[in-house]
Every structure is written in structure tokens, then in C-alpha cells.
Motif scaffolding. Structure first.
Motif, short mmCIF file in Angstrom:
data_model
loop_
_atom_site.label_atom_id
_atom_site.label_comp_id
_atom_site.label_asym_id
_atom_site.label_seq_id
_atom_site.Cartn_x
_atom_site.Cartn_y
_atom_site.Cartn_z
N ASP A 1 40.39 22.72 3.00
CA ASP A 1 39.88 22.30 4.29
C ASP A 1 40.76 21.20 4.88
O ASP A 1 41.12 20.25 4.20
N GLU A 2 41.04 21.36 6.15
CA GLU A 2 41.85 20.37 6.85
C GLU A 2 40.96 19.25 7.38
O GLU A 2 39.94 19.51 8.00
N GLU A 3 41.34 18.02 7.10
CA GLU A 3 40.59 16.88 7.62
C GLU A 3 41.01 16.62 9.06
O GLU A 3 42.18 16.72 9.39
N LYS A 4 40.03 16.27 9.88
CA LYS A 4 40.32 15.97 11.27
C LYS A 4 40.06 14.49 11.53
O LYS A 4 39.01 13.97 11.15
N VAL A 5 40.98 13.86 12.17
CA VAL A 5 40.83 12.46 12.55
C VAL A 5 40.41 12.41 14.01
O VAL A 5 40.99 13.07 14.86
N ILE A 6 39.39 11.63 14.28
CA ILE A 6 38.90 11.42 15.65
C ILE A 6 39.42 10.06 16.10
O ILE A 6 39.17 9.05 15.45
N ILE A 7 40.10 10.04 17.23
CA ILE A 7 40.62 8.79 17.78
C ILE A 7 39.67 8.29 18.87
O ILE A 7 39.37 9.01 19.82
N ALA A 8 39.23 7.06 18.70
CA ALA A 8 38.35 6.42 19.68
C ALA A 8 38.99 5.11 20.12
O ALA A 8 39.70 4.47 19.35
N SER A 9 38.70 4.73 21.35
CA SER A 9 39.19 3.46 21.89
C SER A 9 38.13 2.92 22.83
O SER A 9 37.26 3.67 23.28
N LYS A 10 38.20 1.64 23.12
CA LYS A 10 37.22 1.01 23.99
C LYS A 10 37.89 0.22 25.10
O LYS A 10 38.96 -0.36 24.91
N PHE A 11 37.21 0.19 26.24
CA PHE A 11 37.60 -0.66 27.36
C PHE A 11 36.79 -1.94 27.27
O PHE A 11 35.55 -1.89 27.24
#
Length: 120
Positions: A1-11
Motif C-alpha cells: 500500500d502506498e502512503e499518501k501525505v496530505i499537505i495543509a497550510s494556514k493563513f
């Protein structure tokens, strides 16, 4: 299984950044720093007494411009959460998140109705 990275950022809703264009400009800078790909989740870090609707319009603009895949907020109470959801819904955009503090020791979001509002 391929791991997925979720990129989050904030203002960061700072007093000198009160326009919808400020949200888009900051988002574009984040996209550039992250290599040019759309950000998976872009959030307003905290509500601001002066410019919330402008911030929400900025989130929607960033979404419409393809800079982000989803939008959210952080540290919003019930009223601000509902108002932001309504504003984004006018443009057909889903409010994906409200990142808050909650733990076994800090249960205020359950007691004040915020968790119920998120479930709506």
C-alpha cells in the motif's frame, strides 16, 4: 500500500492582512514554497474581528483558482463556523474542517455545541 501525505497550510489572520487578496497572496506564496502543487487543505488559522467574510472570500478565490483542493478553518466557534459554511456554500464550496482543541480533559466543544455544529 502506498502512503499518501496530505499537505495543509494556514493563513494567519493578522490585523494588517484583512483583505481577501491577502489570503490569496499568502496561499500563492505557500504553493510556491511547497513546490508549485495545489495545497490539499488551506485553513484560516483563527477568526478575526474585522474581516472574516473577506477571509472566507479569499479561501473561495484560492479554491476557484486551483491553488487548494479543500478549505477549512481553525479555532472557530459555533456562530463563526456556521457563517463561514454559509458563505462558502454560496459559491458551491464545502467547508472541510474546523481544527480545534479537544481532548479527554478539554471537552468544551462538546459542551458548547461546537461538535454538533460540525456534524451538521
Amino acid at each position: 500500500d502506498e502512503e499518501k501525505v496530505i499537505i495543509a497550510s494556514k493563513f494567519a489572520a493578522l490585523p494588517w492582512r484583512t483583505k481577501r487578496e491577502d489570503v490569496v497572496k499568502a496561499c500563492k506564496a505557500s504553493v510556491k514554497r511547497l513546490g508549485g502543487q495545489p495545497i490539499d487543505l488551506y485553513q484560516i488559522h483563527f477568526p478575526n474581528a474585522w474581516s472574516n467574510e473577506d477571509y472566507w472570500d479569499g479561501l473561495a478565490d484560492a479554491y476557484d483558482q486551483g491553488l487548494v483542493k479543500s478549505v477549512g478553518v481553525s479555532n472557530y466557534g459555533v456562530d463563526a463556523l456556521r457563517a463561514c459554511h454559509a458563505k462558502l456554500s454560496e459559491r458551491g464550496i464545502k467547508l472541510a474542517t474546523n481544527q480545534i482543541q479537544m481532548s479527554l480533559l478539554y471537552r468544551w466543544p462538546i459542551e458548547n455545541g461546537l461538535l454538533d455544529a460540525c456534524k451538521e
